[in-house]
Motif scaffolding. Structure first.
Motif: not given
Ligand code: AHN
Ligand code: ZN
Length: 334
Positions: A126, A151, A183-184, A199, A224-225, A271-273, A300, A305
């Protein structure tokens, strides 16, 4: 007497013939060996200095929060970079509703290399960054946008470097690079639970409205990261559920390259991604290479964040590890 002599001569001729034949076979074998050597796959070098400058450039635009000037300018720059490296670039503008009910505008960016080849791998990350540092230790920062060096920018930086490499050295399969937007903007931690569906709005939109329309890939990889010091990547559950063979193949390459400290062959939480929607809606088996930390309270990377997710947390060694694994993987696919 005459007969014996004739047999003698014939035997000599036969011997000479056999010697010549064996010599020519040896030579042939040598030539084939040389050809094999020539067709051996040369995996290009992944330049982590270049990847790092691509990460820094994004961070320098400022937080890439949809609706801001920084977001617009960074998006324009990403499109211009992919225009330079890829064969075809699609930009998909879309509108999506966030958890507050507000409608936001975003852009997914989708670049193709060798668009006519059937066998394809989709690589993605993303490109937007989170509008709130809701996990910052200082509550005063909770409503500030994060710098998003790891991120967001890290995955995009690695993929831009891959785009540069593929442009320079032909690859025999099709490669697609997607940068998802929005995405975020998931709900902050202190807000009611919306169940995770807010998300990944850009990838959800693309999965329901594919561009190009009949697009398919053999498999996908989400980053991601992927830029922090000593990052740890696990068999994340959703990746394992939908694409275990791709996980195994990738982690095997990492182990062969000596990177098992980063790519740990052990299971971790789902992870919901973006990969969730690629698996369930687009039905492209997709894994997530995502920094999970079993000792950090969020699960994470430790600065997730927070305002500390800045360029000083990006480590070229980690970019190199992830870049080398991906380069090795895609250049060895047939
Ligand atoms: C959740 O915390 C539900 N999903 C993380 C997806 C994400 C956010 N990846 C990076 N920032
Ligand atoms: Zn995030």
């Amino acid at each position: 007497m005459g007969n014996r002599r004739l047999i003698h001569i014939l035997l000599c001729l036969l011997l000479i013939f056999c010697l010549i034949l064996s010599e020519s076979c040896k030579r042939k074998a040598k030539v084939t060996g040389e050809i094999e050597e020539k067709t051996e796959i040369i995996v290009p070098d992944f330049n982590c200095d270049s990847a790092y400058t691509y990460v820094a450039k994004q961070v320098d635009f400022g937080p890439r929060v949809p609706g801001t000037q920084s977001h617009k300018l960074c998006g324009d720059w990403l499109v211009s970079m992919l225009d330079k490296y890829a064969d075809t670039v699609y930009v998909q503008p879309f509108k999506a509703r966030i958890y507050t009910g507000e409608v936001k505008e975003g852009r997914n960016i989708f670049a193709q290399f060798n668009p006519d080849i059937q066998k394809r791998i989709l690589l993605c990350a993303h490109w937007d960054s989170r509008p709130y540092a809701d996990y910052d230790p200082d509550p005063k920062n909770h409503n500030l946008p994060i710098p998003g060096a790891n991120d967001g920018a890290s995955g995009v930086g690695v993929l831009l470097e891959l785009a540069r490499i593929i442009h320079k050295q032909n690859i025999s399969i099709g490669i697609d690079i997607a940068f998802w937007d929005l995405e975020d903007w998931g709900e902050p931690q202190n807000v009611n639970n919306y169940g995770g569906e807010y998300w990944c709005l850009g990838s959800q939109y693309w999965c329901k409205n594919k561009v190009p329309m009949f697009y398919n890939a053999n498999y996908g990889i989400l980053l991601d990261m992927v830029g922090a010091t000593d990052a740890t990547f696990y068999f994340e559950s959703i990746s394992y559920q939908y694409a275990s063979s791709i996980l195994k193949k990738t982690w095997d390459i990492a182990s062969k390259l000596g990177y098992s400290k980063y790519f740990i062959p052990d299971y971790s939480n789902p992870i919901t991604d973006d990969h969730l929607y690629l698996n369930t809606i687009a039905q492209i088996p997709t894994i997530n290479i995502v920094h999970q930390d079993k000792t950090s309270p969020t699960g994470f990377f430790p600065y997730w964040h927070t305002m500390e997710d800045d360029i000083d947390k990006i480590d070229k060694n980690t970019l190199k590890v992830v870049g080398n694994v991906l380069t090795y993987l895609i250049y060895n696919e047939k």
